[in-house]
Motif scaffolding. Structure first.
Motif, PDB file in Angstrom:
ATOM      1  N   CYS A  51       0.888  -1.282  -0.103  1.00  0.00           N
ATOM      2  CA  CYS A  51      -0.045  -0.023  -0.070  1.00  0.00           C
ATOM      3  C   CYS A  51       0.825   1.178   0.080  1.00  0.00           C
ATOM      4  CB  CYS A  51      -1.092  -0.147   1.217  1.00  0.00           C
ATOM      5  SG  CYS A  51      -2.166  -1.404   1.211  1.00  0.00           S
ATOM      6  N   VAL A  52       1.745   1.179  -0.931  1.00  0.00           N
ATOM      7  CA  VAL A  52       2.558   2.370  -1.097  1.00  0.00           C
ATOM      8  C   VAL A  52       2.971   2.631  -2.521  1.00  0.00           C
ATOM      9  CG1 VAL A  52       4.271   1.934   1.008  1.00  0.00           C
ATOM     10  CG2 VAL A  52       4.730   1.291  -0.988  1.00  0.00           C
ATOM     11  N   SER A  53       3.502   3.704  -2.791  1.00  0.00           N
ATOM     12  CA  SER A  53       3.736   3.958  -4.293  1.00  0.00           C
ATOM     13  C   SER A  53       4.906   3.345  -4.830  1.00  0.00           C
ATOM     14  CB  SER A  53       3.809   5.473  -4.524  1.00  0.00           C
ATOM     15  OG  SER A  53       4.920   6.133  -4.111  1.00  0.00           O
ATOM     16  N   TYR A  56       7.841   5.353  -3.827  1.00  0.00           N
ATOM     17  CA  TYR A  56       8.158   5.305  -2.459  1.00  0.00           C
ATOM     18  C   TYR A  56       9.450   3.952  -2.438  1.00  0.00           C
ATOM     19  CZ  TYR A  56       8.436   4.609   2.531  1.00  0.00           C
ATOM     20  OH  TYR A  56       8.799   4.473   3.955  1.00  0.00           O
ATOM     21  N   ILE A  63       7.296  10.189   0.770  1.00  0.00           N
ATOM     22  CA  ILE A  63       5.801  10.006   1.352  1.00  0.00           C
ATOM     23  C   ILE A  63       5.564   8.672   0.701  1.00  0.00           C
ATOM     24  CG2 ILE A  63       3.510  10.644   0.499  1.00  0.00           C
ATOM     25  CD1 ILE A  63       5.013  13.428   0.092  1.00  0.00           C
ATOM     26  N   PRO A  64       5.198   7.485   1.540  1.00  0.00           N
ATOM     27  CA  PRO A  64       4.713   6.302   1.226  1.00  0.00           C
ATOM     28  C   PRO A  64       3.157   6.314   0.613  1.00  0.00           C
ATOM     29  CG  PRO A  64       4.535   6.551   3.434  1.00  0.00           C
ATOM     30  CD  PRO A  64       5.173   8.005   3.242  1.00  0.00           C
ATOM     31  N   LYS A  65       2.364   7.269   0.771  1.00  0.00           N
ATOM     32  CA  LYS A  65       1.051   7.232   0.448  1.00  0.00           C
ATOM     33  C   LYS A  65       0.945   6.942  -0.962  1.00  0.00           C
ATOM     34  CE  LYS A  65      -3.372   9.681   0.425  1.00  0.00           C
ATOM     35  NZ  LYS A  65      -4.097  10.774   0.890  1.00  0.00           N
ATOM     36  N   PRO A  66       0.055   5.726  -1.456  1.00  0.00           N
ATOM     37  CA  PRO A  66      -0.149   5.480  -2.715  1.00  0.00           C
ATOM     38  C   PRO A  66      -0.869   6.579  -3.610  1.00  0.00           C
ATOM     39  CG  PRO A  66      -1.352   4.133  -1.785  1.00  0.00           C
ATOM     40  CD  PRO A  66      -0.697   4.913  -0.703  1.00  0.00           C
ATOM     41  N   TYR A  67      -0.359   6.651  -4.923  1.00  0.00           N
ATOM     42  CA  TYR A  67      -1.552   7.457  -5.675  1.00  0.00           C
ATOM     43  C   TYR A  67      -2.855   7.109  -5.825  1.00  0.00           C
ATOM     44  CZ  TYR A  67       3.236   8.891  -6.910  1.00  0.00           C
ATOM     45  OH  TYR A  67       4.598   9.182  -6.829  1.00  0.00           O
TER      46      TYR A  67
END
Length: 70
Positions: A51-53, A56, A63-67
């Motif tokens: 669950c990261v981009s 990343y 910033i680990p947040k996925p797109y």
């Protein structure tokens, strides 16, 4: 790459990630250690798994947040 870091932070054995990717454990180990280049489809699958981009994983961002999905 952050593959080992992501896996160890979640206390997941290499075997489990390799099974998810339908590859052998030693092949996944080679991806983690930079011995073998990871195919793009595997990289995308790992981004979904963690669950990261992809950026990343590749250390292009911290910033680990996925797109968001289209």
């Amino acid at each position: 790459m952050r593959l080992k870091e992501l896996r160890e932070d979640r206390d997941i054995p290499q075997r489990e990630v390799a099974d998810y990717l339908h590859i052998r454990q030693n092949t996944y180990s080679q991806y983690e250690n930079g011995v073998r280049q990871i195919p793009l489809d595997m990289l995308c699958a790992l981004a979904r798994y963690y669950c990261v981009s992809v950026d990343y994983i590749l250390r292009l961002t911290d910033i680990p947040k996925p797109y968001p999905k289209n």
